[in-house]
Design an enzyme around this catalytic site. Structure first.
Site, PDB file in Angstrom:
ATOM      1  N   ARG A   1      15.997  -7.749  16.752  1.00 27.23           N
ATOM      2  CA  ARG A   1      14.990  -6.700  16.843  1.00 27.23           C
ATOM      3  C   ARG A   1      13.617  -7.346  16.948  1.00 27.23           C
ATOM      4  O   ARG A   1      13.229  -8.110  16.062  1.00 27.23           O
ATOM      5  CB  ARG A   1      15.046  -5.795  15.608  1.00 27.23           C
ATOM      6  CG  ARG A   1      16.332  -4.997  15.485  1.00 27.23           C
ATOM      7  CD  ARG A   1      16.454  -4.355  14.109  1.00 27.23           C
ATOM      8  NE  ARG A   1      16.631  -5.363  13.061  1.00 27.23           N
ATOM      9  CZ  ARG A   1      16.645  -5.094  11.763  1.00 27.23           C
ATOM     10  NH1 ARG A   1      16.451  -3.848  11.345  1.00 27.23           N
ATOM     11  NH2 ARG A   1      16.824  -6.052  10.875  1.00 27.23           N
TER      12      ARG A   1
ATOM     13  N   THR B   1      12.304  10.350  13.352  1.00 24.62           N
ATOM     14  CA  THR B   1      11.978  11.193  14.493  1.00 24.62           C
ATOM     15  C   THR B   1      10.573  10.874  15.011  1.00 24.62           C
ATOM     16  O   THR B   1       9.704  10.441  14.260  1.00 24.62           O
ATOM     17  CB  THR B   1      12.060  12.681  14.113  1.00 24.62           C
ATOM     18  OG1 THR B   1      11.232  12.910  12.965  1.00 24.62           O
ATOM     19  CG2 THR B   1      13.482  13.079  13.788  1.00 24.62           C
TER      20      THR B   1
ATOM     21  N   CYS C   1      15.761  -3.377  25.626  1.00 21.62           N
ATOM     22  CA  CYS C   1      17.210  -3.247  25.450  1.00 21.62           C
ATOM     23  C   CYS C   1      17.740  -1.833  25.649  1.00 21.62           C
ATOM     24  O   CYS C   1      18.549  -1.591  26.540  1.00 21.62           O
ATOM     25  CB  CYS C   1      17.607  -3.741  24.056  1.00 21.62           C
ATOM     26  SG  CYS C   1      17.336  -5.511  23.820  1.00 21.62           S
TER      27      CYS C   1
ATOM     28  N   PHE D   1      21.623  -9.598  18.765  1.00 19.19           N
ATOM     29  CA  PHE D   1      21.288  -8.328  18.118  1.00 19.19           C
ATOM     30  C   PHE D   1      19.933  -8.463  17.430  1.00 19.19           C
ATOM     31  O   PHE D   1      19.763  -8.117  16.269  1.00 19.19           O
ATOM     32  CB  PHE D   1      22.369  -7.937  17.110  1.00 19.19           C
ATOM     33  CG  PHE D   1      23.745  -7.801  17.717  1.00 19.19           C
ATOM     34  CD1 PHE D   1      24.091  -6.663  18.436  1.00 19.19           C
ATOM     35  CD2 PHE D   1      24.680  -8.809  17.584  1.00 19.19           C
ATOM     36  CE1 PHE D   1      25.354  -6.530  18.999  1.00 19.19           C
ATOM     37  CE2 PHE D   1      25.950  -8.695  18.144  1.00 19.19           C
ATOM     38  CZ  PHE D   1      26.281  -7.552  18.855  1.00 19.19           C
TER      39      PHE D   1
END
Length: 427
Positions: A158, A256, A264, A156
């Protein structure tokens, strides 16, 4: 422990270096001679913040080789960290995983001691037991869960903060069947203070896909709401600040903009859609998530053409080429979609990224004078008719955008404050 890591890309190199920092010895295995040489010289073949410093600090506690046999015979645990790229139909290509399983099986045949094989590559539920396990057993002439351990331990990480994620994770998920392998992995991860969830192997595989699919969904949902907010004159970031205060929802991943990319989310979401269809399910939400994301970067071009209706012959600056800041990874980057559209409109492109320009050049090796690369963000501003912000590198907050038309896909506040004409994609 003595650990071997097969594959030295983002996951493999960060995982192995993290284990070295925790006091283990690591052997990296890769078929790429250049990567092997670089690792042995404490030079990471990828850009990841803090990685080079850590490799230099612990030089001598790890080495790299192309020799599977040597690595397996001289380690207790092997992590499979090779890529599982997408095919054109969205399914994952297991070629590298199968090759590794074959080589591991051959080495395990010679090994007398108990050895644990851990699949860390992202694979669909059932892959470890239905594909990896038979290959290992066939080439080793040994039985999984008896003669050797087999587990699934999804990553997991990043990119950009991968080392921190490895050493300080939200959770560690381990899919395992035999108690012996479970004890080995408990000991290996004992120094890390994080919740440790032990499951069966298929559940561990699914947790990875469900996690990425939900995060991708959250971003696409935010962008769809953001597109509505844009037309209503509402600041979507303020909207999601309010939404995120609900503890059931949380504020994370509500930035946004122009959507998600990387190695991934696109690959894993498409693979899950494909798997669902094979099972006779219709993944309506996931398909919509992908559709929204594919449209989102083109909002930059739509907004740009409000101010420059005819792009032919215009010089458009592109700030940021990596799929996110603090990495040189351009896989599924939104910049590729944007630059492709600009070139179709016969605009000239001048682009800059602090780390990813060399990697990005492989998309357009022969374009010639229609795309060039600047030496700085300032050069992009000085030489362009308008600027598109595609990646939110921190140094872009230091630029002066005075006098420029700026279409921002990532909300760089300095551009919002100083540009002559400023348009945000979703705000």
């Amino acid at each position: 422990m003595k650990i071997s890591v097969i594959g030295s890309g983002y996951v493999g190199l960060v995982t192995g270096t993290g284990f070295v920092k925790l006091g283990n010895e690591v052997i990296f295995v890769d078929v790429d001679e250049r990567k092997v040489e670089m690792i042995n010289n404490a030079q990471p073949p990828i850009y990841e913040e803090g990685l080079e410093e850590l490799m230099k600090q612990f030089k001598g506690k790890y080495h790299a080789t192309k020799d599977y046999r040597k690595a397996i015979l001289n380690s207790d645990v092997t992590f499979i960290c090779v890529g599982t790229p997408s095919r054109e139909d969205g399914s994952i290509d297991l070629t590298y995983v199968k090759q590794v399983a074959k080589e591991l099986g051959k080495a395990l045949r010679e090994k007398k001691n108990y050895h644990v094989v851990v699949v860390k590559s992202t694979v669909l539920p059932g892959t470890t037991e239905e594909i990896v396990k038979p290959i290992l057993e066939n080439y080793s002439d040994k039985k999984a869960f008896q003669d050797f351990g087999l587990a699934m331990n999804p990553e997991f990480l990043r990119e950009g903060i991968a080392l921190s994620d490895f050493l300080n994770p939200d959770r560690i998920v381990i899919g395992v069947q035999d108690e012996r392998a479970k004890r080995v992995l408990e000991e290996l991860y004992a120094p890390i203070n994080a919740p440790k969830l032990f499951t069966d192997i298929k559940t561990a595989e699914m947790i990875k896909y469900a996690s990425n699919a939900f995060l991708a969904t959250k971003i696409s949902f935010a962008n769809e709401i953001g597109n509505i907010c844009k037309k209503l004159g509402i600041d979507s970031w303020k909207v999601f600040e309010g939404v995120g205060l609900d503890h059931r929802i949380s504020p994370h991943f509500f930035r946004t903009g122009i959507g998600w990319g990387g190695s991934c989310f696109p690959k894993d979401t498409r693979a899950l859609i494909r798997k669902a269809e094979e099972l006779g399910e219709e993944p309506l939400i996931l398909k919509a998530v992908v559709e929204v994301n594919e449209r989102q970067p083109l909002k930059l071009i739509e907004l740009l053409k409000k101010h420059i209706p005819e792009l032919k012959g215009k010089t458009i600056g592109v700030l940021g080429l990596a799929f996110k800041p603090d990495t040189d990874d351009v896989r599924e980057t939104r910049a590729h979609v944007v630059v492709k559209k600009l070139l179709e409109e016969e605009a000239r492109v001048i682009a800059y990224d602090p780390q990813a320009m060399e990697n990005f050049k492989r998309f357009y090796p022969d374009v010639g004078e229609n795309i060039e690369y600047a030496s700085s963000g300032e050069e992009v501003l000085n030489r362009s008719d308008a600027v598109l912000i595609v990646t939110e590198w921190s140094e872009f907050e230091e630029l002066d955008y005075s006098g420029k038309i700026v279409i921002d896909g990532r909300r760089v506040r300095k551009a919002e404050e100083t540009a002559k004409v400023y348009e945000g994609v979703c705000w």
